[in-house]
Scaffold this motif. Structure first.
Motif: not given
Lengths: 151, 180, 674
Positions: A29, A35, A71-72, A75-80
């Motif tokens: 990871d 990230h 937000r990471i 579990g939010e995605s990069d696009a979100e």
């Protein structure tokens, strides 16, 4: 024949192998910090002229980085995550234009230009290959022989 | 193709002319005049918790049901100082009205500087610090001063980026009160 | 008095350049050398006018003459002497004065160099074109951007002082003049290119005439750009050296086309090919310098440089438009005559490598130009607000840059016309293997980032190839001349300064490439909150917060934080990043403190000043290989100096009985011109 090419083939194998290993998506990871930094470097800092959120020291940039990290972890995605900021500030908050809409031009045009340029060079090279090399005509050869005989 | 260079030159010329026209158009426009209206307009005000000068928290819930004027500011930005008198006179007119509330949230400044500014300039309306710059982020503020008018139902109806005048404030608040 | 003198200088400049243009035009039309000679003399009057105007402005600045608006806006009584002098180029109007002075200097130098060739219409046309450019800038100053405009009403007691960012570091004295020496220098090859098109003599003559000026201008532009990056790093304090700011990009564009030109010129000299292309490159480079000035000064793009908003935008845009139209018209007019008879025999040859080099450099220029103007175009056409920033440029330019590294390694080893497999193997196999080995070592021990691995490998490839070529040449000269290593080395370099100067420039580029690749993969960055006496360890460096100091001077008030740096127990000194405030401005300017090391820098900044509890937030970054960017820039400058040197050919060995040709042993200047 093969002996002549062998060193090059070995070299090619080494190089391609190294590149493939390097480009292979790695397991393991990414840390939250890395990230966050990755997403933050694609967002523009609002208070600055053209710095990214990752590079800026303003409190809004620090708040944004903290918000992205939260937000990471949710579990939010990069696009979100990017979309949240586009909703707040508009498309201009993205430092890389998105691939849909007008933005795609800025990616496609340089690639097209390079391909056209490369194609043009290849065509020109082909044209030159097809032109016969200049060879002296028999009339020319006779003239030269005459001059030689005279001197 | 006969005289390919001529055609290439003409094509390049056309592209450059187009670019020149575009640049000429943008010369007259102000590069900083990004859509003056915030994208928050028409949406619900984000929930926030800010810290009053006395250290006690002020939550968005405590201000619910009233027409709200939220002004993001700080002590060193010049347009903030320009609008100070406008805010003071507007607040003097409306602070008795229980249906209206005003809150100044600090953006990009130190507590010490704000406290001394509030004392020296005699700021009369409620002022709060924004720990972690969270409220500024949630509102999507693009700088300071930025002022939002929120209706009693919690919907942001108007925003202004840049210094406000009493007339602008009246207009924003009237619009906020009109939507019920 | 000073304003009057300055305006006199500008008026003289307008008059002299107009008269000069007229005389030259008449002289060309009537084929009258005397008229051309008179026009040439006007060039020196223009130089005098520029000197007078610049002198008047410096006089006004140094005596704090606040009746002049420019001085009131850009100078204050408390401004130190150095920054008072550099105030000449602190804002638009003054920087046009500097431009005009440098342009007049270049034209005067050219006029003197070609004083014995005035019957040549090409020289006359070149002088005419150059003088017309000077005329534009003088008129521009007289009408739209007058630096000697007086203040409305009475003169203020004290001026506003320069922008705080412009009085923070002595580098301000060097970065803009170097850039301008580069930009403006390209006017001369431009003038000669236009003259070549007009007179129809687009062979290699104009190239030989302008070779050295082009290299000099290119060298200055390179140094100017590197100094700008250094300034960004050491002074601006955001931690980086290149932000893909529109103004940074504006300075990079002419550099990219200029570099392409320097390389493809060699093909034209050798094979007579690429005539149209070279002419277009030079014309484009000049147009890009004007475009750069327009982007910087018109306020069209947001930027840390764009501190003016006025009516000068339309003026510059019109001038640019006129120049572009003239260039395209000239090429379209002469199109049929421009076709050269040469051909490229093999795709594996030096000519083909230079073609590829040009493709990649123009590709780079296209990417940078597109990224810079795209937000403007998108907004004008569709109303969309788009940003194009570092991630885009990095993604697009990295592959092209790696391709150029590859060409840099391969091209000097490729023979002209065609290469056989044997030649390739002999010249390239060992360097290529070295590169591959380094790639593997990097992969195993250092990093897996693809771009960095490739960059290190290609850099090694290039260095070993250069080393091999140079060593073989020096060795053969050693045996031929029975000389020692040092004498053989200097003899080799002086025998072909273009080649070896070019090698040195390439080594500089390789240093920069390695530094850029390292910066992307290695290094650490952290922000820490510290109380007095606290310390933190980042990447092996221990940073201890010792205390703060406040310094007040007339110019500014600075709060510095003393940070004691040590590594592995050994103390490295105390570094003091600061935050300064200036009396006439509200924003605080941060100054970083940098410990420069051979392989890594420790970069310290104050993120937030000490608050009530005495805590301070400090930014600590460990940057990899940054020193190698400045070293690389220095090598590039050195290589340029070597490349413009004269060629010293050695004595021929004389065979017994053969007639002896006269052998020159003094330096033989290459080409007849500048």
């Amino acid at each position: 024949m093969l002996r002549r090419w062998l060193p090059w083939i070995v070299l090619a194998v080494l190089v391609v192998g190294a590149l493939a290993y390097s480009a292979w998506p790695r397991s393991g990871d990414e840390s939250v910090a890395a990230h966050t930094r990755r997403i933050a470097s694609d967002l523009r800092c609002i208070d600055c002229e053209s710095l990214s959120v990752a590079d800026s020291a303003t409190s809004s940039a620090r708040a944004t980085r903290a918000d992205i990290a939260v937000r990471i972890r949710h579990g939010e995605s990069d696009a979100e995550i990017r979309q949240v900021y586009v909703d707040r500030y508009g498309e201009s908050v993205l430092l890389k234009p998105s691939s849909n809409g007008l933005g795609i031009l800025v990616w496609a045009l340089p690639i097209a230009a390079l391909l056209i340029g490369a194609g043009g060079i290849v065509l020109a090279l082909r044209r030159w290959q097809r032109q016969p090399r200049l060879v002296a005509s028999t009339a020319d050869e006779e003239l030269v022989a005459e001059e030689r005989a005279r001197s | 193709m006969k005289h390919p260079f001529r055609w290439v030159a003409l094509a390049v010329g056309a592209a450059v002319c187009a670019l020149a026209v575009v640049l000429a158009l943008t010369v007259s426009s102000d590069p900083h005049a990004e859509a003056n209206t915030s994208r928050l307009v028409g949406k619900q005000m984000p929930k926030f918790t800010v810290e009053g000068l006395d250290g006690k928290p002020i939550t968005s819930e405590s201000l619910a049901g009233r027409t709200l004027v939220v002004n993001f500011w700080n002590s060193w930005c010049i347009p903030c100082r320009q609008e100070h008198d406008a805010l003071t006179s507007w607040y003097a007119q409306h602070h008795d009205d229980p249906s209206i509330a005003m809150l100044g949230i600090v953006r990009e400044d130190t507590k010490a500087a704000i406290r001394s500014y509030v004392k020296d300039q005699n700021v009369t309306w409620p002022v709060a610090f924004d720990p972690g710059a969270k409220a500024a982020l949630d509102f999507g503020t693009r700088g300071q001063p930025e002022t939002y008018a929120i209706g009693p139902d919690g919907v942001v109806v108007a925003s202004k980026f840049g210094p406000v005048t009493p007339a602008v404030l009246d207009q924003m608040v009237a619009y906020a009160q009109g939507t019920n | 008095m000073r304003a009057a003198l300055g305006i006199l200088g500008i008026a003289l400049g307008v008059g002299a350049s107009a008269v000069g243009v007229l005389l030259l035009a008449l002289g060309i039309a009537r084929k009258d050398v005397e008229l051309v000679r008179a026009g040439r003399r006007c060039v020196f009057v223009v130089l005098a006018a520029a000197v007078i105007a610049v002198g008047a402005m410096e006089w006004a600045l140094l005596t704090h003459d606040f009746s002049i608006k420019y001085v009131a806006d850009n100078n204050a009584r408390s401004t130190p002497v150095l920054f008072t002098i550099t105030g000449l180029w602190a804002a638009l109007e003054g920087s046009i004065l500097l431009w005009v002075l440098i342009l007049a200097g270049y034209i005067a130098f050219t006029a003197r160099r070609f004083r014995s060739r005035l019957e040549d219409p090409m020289v006359a046309w070149a002088l005419l074109v150059a003088l017309s450019v000077a005329l534009f800038f003088f008129v521009f100053m007289a009408v739209a951007a007058n630096p000697f405009k007086l203040v409305d009403g009475t003169a203020p007691i004290d001026g506003r002082g320069p922008n705080p960012l412009l009085q923070n570091h002595p580098l301000m004295a060097f970065h803009p003049p170097m850039l301008y020496l580069g930009y403006v220098g390209f006017t001369i090859p431009f003038a000669f290119a236009v003259a070549a098109l007009i007179t129809g003599r687009f062979g290699e003559g104009w190239l030989a005439d302008t070779r050295r000026t082009t290299l000099v201008a290119w060298g200055f532009l390179t140094v100017g750009i590197i100094l700008g990056a250094w300034w960004s790093y050491e002074v601006l304090g955001w931690g980086g050296y290149w932000g893909w700011d529109p103004v940074e990009n504006a300075s990079l564009l002419p550099w990219l086309t200029g570099t392409a030109f320097i390389h493809s010129v060699i093909v034209q000299e050798r094979r007579g090919m690429l005539r149209v292309w070279n002419l277009s490159l030079v014309l484009a480079t000049f147009c890009l310098t004007i475009l750069g000035t327009f982007l910087t000064r018109s306020g069209v793009v947001n930027s840390v440089h764009a501190f003016t908003q006025s009516s000068i935008g339309p003026w510059l845009l019109t001038f640019l438009g006129v120049v572009v139209v003239i260039c395209l018209a000239l090429i379209a007019w002469r199109a049929d005559k421009l076709h050269a008879p040469g051909r490229i025999d093999s795709p594996v040859s030096r000519e083909a490598a230079f073609l590829a080099n040009n493709l990649l450099f123009t590709g780079l220029a296209f990417v940078v130009l597109l990224g810079t103007v795209f937000p403007l175009v998108a907004e004008a056409v569709r109303g969309n607000q788009l940003s194009v920033g570092e991630p885009y440029f990095a993604r697009m330019t990295t592959p092209i840059g790696l391709g150029l590294l590859f060409l840099m390694a391969v091209a000097p080893a490729l023979p002209w016309r065609a290469a056989s497999g044997d030649v390739l193997r002999r010249r390239l196999l060992v360097p290529a293997y070295s590169g591959a080995v380094v790639m593997l070592v990097t992969l195993v021990f250092l990093t897996r980032t693809l771009a960095t691995v490739l960059a290190f490998g290609l850099a090694t490839f290039a260095i070993v190839a250069i080393f091999r070529e140079t060593t073989l040449a020096v060795r053969s000269r050693r045996t031929a001349d029975h000389a020692g290593w040092l004498k053989a080395f200097t003899g080799t370099v002086r025998g072909n300064p273009r080649r070896y100067g070019g090698f040195l420039v390439h080594i500089g580029v390789v240093c920069i490439a390695v530094a850029l690749a390292s910066a992307g993969s290695f290094g650490a960055r952290q922000e820490v909150r510290l109380r007095r006496g606290d310390s933190v360890v980042v990447s092996g460096y221990k940073v201890k917060y010792v205390g703060t100091r406040t310094e007040r001077s007339a110019q500014k008030t600075s709060v510095s934080a003393d940070l004691a740096l040590s590594k592995g127990g050994k103390s490295l000194g105390t570094y003091a990043p600061a935050v300064s405030t200036f009396p006439n401005s509200n924003s605080a300017i941060g100054t970083p403190s940098v410990r420069t090391g051979l392989l890594e820098d420790v970069y310290l900044t104050i993120v937030s000043s000490p608050n009530a509890t005495g805590r301070i937030t400090v930014g600590i970054a460990v940057n990899s290989m940054t020193l190698w960017i400045w070293l690389g820039g220095g090598l590039m400058a050195l290589g340029t100096i070597v490349a413009i040197g004269p060629t010293v050919r050695r004595r021929l060995q004389v065979r017994a009985g053969a007639p002896q040709p006269p052998v020159p042993t003094e330096p033989v200047p290459e080409g007849a011109g500048v």
